[in-house]
Design a protein around this motif. Structure first.
Motif, PDB file in Angstrom:
ATOM      1  N   GLY A  64      -8.026  68.845 -37.034  1.00 24.12           N
ATOM      2  CA  GLY A  64      -6.631  68.701 -36.635  1.00 24.12           C
ATOM      3  C   GLY A  64      -5.822  68.137 -37.791  1.00 24.12           C
ATOM      4  O   GLY A  64      -6.302  68.034 -38.919  1.00 24.12           O
ATOM      5  N   ALA A  65      -4.574  67.795 -37.491  1.00 30.61           N
ATOM      6  CA  ALA A  65      -3.654  67.320 -38.523  1.00 30.61           C
ATOM      7  C   ALA A  65      -4.134  66.016 -39.159  1.00 30.61           C
ATOM      8  O   ALA A  65      -4.694  65.157 -38.486  1.00 30.61           O
ATOM      9  N   PHE A  66      -3.916  65.895 -40.463  1.00 31.20           N
ATOM     10  CA  PHE A  66      -4.230  64.676 -41.207  1.00 31.20           C
ATOM     11  C   PHE A  66      -3.440  63.517 -40.600  1.00 31.20           C
ATOM     12  O   PHE A  66      -2.278  63.676 -40.231  1.00 31.20           O
ATOM     13  N   GLN A  67      -4.068  62.364 -40.506  1.00 35.01           N
ATOM     14  CA  GLN A  67      -3.452  61.172 -39.932  1.00 35.01           C
ATOM     15  C   GLN A  67      -3.080  60.186 -41.045  1.00 35.01           C
ATOM     16  O   GLN A  67      -3.616  60.254 -42.147  1.00 35.01           O
ATOM     17  N   PRO A  68      -2.168  59.235 -40.771  1.00 42.51           N
ATOM     18  CA  PRO A  68      -1.742  58.289 -41.812  1.00 42.51           C
ATOM     19  C   PRO A  68      -2.907  57.571 -42.513  1.00 42.51           C
ATOM     20  O   PRO A  68      -2.898  57.449 -43.737  1.00 42.51           O
ATOM     21  N   ASP A  69      -3.918  57.131 -41.780  1.00 38.86           N
ATOM     22  CA  ASP A  69      -5.064  56.455 -42.408  1.00 38.86           C
ATOM     23  C   ASP A  69      -5.852  57.390 -43.316  1.00 38.86           C
ATOM     24  O   ASP A  69      -6.503  56.947 -44.265  1.00 38.86           O
ATOM     25  N   ASP A  70      -5.811  58.692 -43.039  1.00 40.46           N
ATOM     26  CA  ASP A  70      -6.526  59.659 -43.873  1.00 40.46           C
ATOM     27  C   ASP A  70      -5.996  59.646 -45.306  1.00 40.46           C
ATOM     28  O   ASP A  70      -6.758  59.837 -46.249  1.00 40.46           O
ATOM     29  N   TRP A  71      -4.689  59.427 -45.455  1.00 37.07           N
ATOM     30  CA  TRP A  71      -4.111  59.393 -46.807  1.00 37.07           C
ATOM     31  C   TRP A  71      -4.668  58.220 -47.607  1.00 37.07           C
ATOM     32  O   TRP A  71      -4.997  58.365 -48.786  1.00 37.07           O
ATOM     33  N   ASP A  72      -4.788  57.060 -46.958  1.00 38.56           N
ATOM     34  CA  ASP A  72      -5.404  55.900 -47.635  1.00 38.56           C
ATOM     35  C   ASP A  72      -6.847  56.214 -48.008  1.00 38.56           C
ATOM     36  O   ASP A  72      -7.268  55.943 -49.123  1.00 38.56           O
ATOM     37  N   ASN A  73      -7.580  56.756 -47.059  1.00 40.93           N
ATOM     38  CA  ASN A  73      -8.995  57.076 -47.318  1.00 40.93           C
ATOM     39  C   ASN A  73      -9.144  58.102 -48.439  1.00 40.93           C
ATOM     40  O   ASN A  73     -10.041  57.981 -49.279  1.00 40.93           O
ATOM     41  N   LEU A  74      -8.272  59.089 -48.451  1.00 39.18           N
ATOM     42  CA  LEU A  74      -8.306  60.085 -49.505  1.00 39.18           C
ATOM     43  C   LEU A  74      -7.999  59.446 -50.860  1.00 39.18           C
ATOM     44  O   LEU A  74      -8.719  59.655 -51.835  1.00 39.18           O
ATOM     45  N   TYR A  75      -6.961  58.647 -50.898  1.00 39.58           N
ATOM     46  CA  TYR A  75      -6.583  57.991 -52.172  1.00 39.58           C
ATOM     47  C   TYR A  75      -7.712  57.098 -52.685  1.00 39.58           C
ATOM     48  O   TYR A  75      -8.060  57.109 -53.859  1.00 39.58           O
ATOM     49  N   LEU A  76      -8.324  56.347 -51.773  1.00 38.01           N
ATOM     50  CA  LEU A  76      -9.412  55.442 -52.172  1.00 38.01           C
ATOM     51  C   LEU A  76     -10.670  56.187 -52.579  1.00 38.01           C
ATOM     52  O   LEU A  76     -11.515  55.632 -53.271  1.00 38.01           O
ATOM     53  N   SER A  77     -10.784  57.448 -52.184  1.00 39.01           N
ATOM     54  CA  SER A  77     -11.973  58.228 -52.552  1.00 39.01           C
ATOM     55  C   SER A  77     -11.876  58.813 -53.964  1.00 39.01           C
ATOM     56  O   SER A  77     -12.872  59.307 -54.488  1.00 39.01           O
ATOM     57  N   LEU A  78     -10.702  58.737 -54.565  1.00 39.75           N
ATOM     58  CA  LEU A  78     -10.518  59.296 -55.913  1.00 39.75           C
ATOM     59  C   LEU A  78     -11.272  58.464 -56.937  1.00 39.75           C
ATOM     60  O   LEU A  78     -11.320  57.238 -56.834  1.00 39.75           O
ATOM     61  N   PRO A  79     -11.838  59.133 -57.944  1.00 38.96           N
ATOM     62  CA  PRO A  79     -12.505  58.387 -59.018  1.00 38.96           C
ATOM     63  C   PRO A  79     -11.484  57.507 -59.734  1.00 38.96           C
ATOM     64  O   PRO A  79     -10.329  57.880 -59.882  1.00 38.96           O
ATOM     65  N   SER A  80     -11.918  56.308 -60.165  1.00 41.77           N
ATOM     66  CA  SER A  80     -10.968  55.416 -60.832  1.00 41.77           C
ATOM     67  C   SER A  80     -10.794  55.735 -62.284  1.00 41.77           C
ATOM     68  O   SER A  80     -11.431  56.433 -62.913  1.00 41.77           O
TER      69      SER A  80
END
Length: 181
Positions: A165-181
């Motif tokens: 289903g549609a991406f949720q607001p918390d998904d954006w945080d989780n996606l951002y935090l999953s990015l390599p530093s």
């Protein structure tokens, strides 16, 4: 735009969309038990992109990949893809890839989408897109429970999380935090 500004603008956009009734406020929750079971699995995808070039998930090794399954006429899909395109543009230099997988039964729908995207977005703002039902296409994502369906894969192409289903607001945080530093 930094992470906080992006999240604020995304939430503001979702609030406007939700208040207009364009997207349902109740979306399926992430099934954490199933996500944990699939986490160790290395996902695979092989096909041909909309321009006729071979595409393999292995080509994106070492990057966080958001694989989004969508249909052309799905309003939630269109909304998600617009937000994901914005996220992609802001984070492509952080080893992030957005990969679209069209699941329309009729390829003409994908061709119509691709034509519209070609006119609407400059070449550097388009993300790789494949048609799931193309001859020779294979993937290990299994049956989809909803449209859209999104899979966030780590740099080893293991599941970080899945959203049916549609991406949720918390998904954006989780996606951002999953990015390599």
């Amino acid at each position: 735009m930094d992470r906080r500004d992006f999240i604020k603008s995304t939430i503001a956009g979702l609030t406007v969309t939700l208040s207009s009734g364009a997207v349902s406020a109740s979306a399926p929750k992430v099934d954490q038990k199933k996500a944990d079971q699939k986490k160790a699995e290395v996902f695979q995808l092989h096909g041909t992109d909309v321009y006729g070039k071979p595409l393999d998930l292995k080509d994106f090794a070492g990057r966080t990949v958001l694989v989004s399954f969508f249909t052309f006429d799905c309003s939630a899909c269109s909304h998600d893809l617009q937000l994901m395109r914005d996220f992609y543009l802001r984070n492509v230099k952080k080893n992030f890839v957005l990969l679209g997988v069209n699941v329309d039964q009729n390829k003409k729908a994908l061709d119509d989408y691709n034509e519209a995207a070609t006119f609407a977005y400059p070449k550097d703002q388009r993300f790789p897109t494949v048609w799931r039902f193309a001859p020779g296409h294979t993937d290990s994502f299994g049956k989809l429970n909803a449209t859209p369906s999104h899979f966030v894969l780590n740099s080893k192409h293991q599941l970080m999380f899945r959203r049916d289903g549609a991406f949720q607001p918390d998904d954006w945080d989780n996606l951002y935090l999953s990015l390599p530093s």
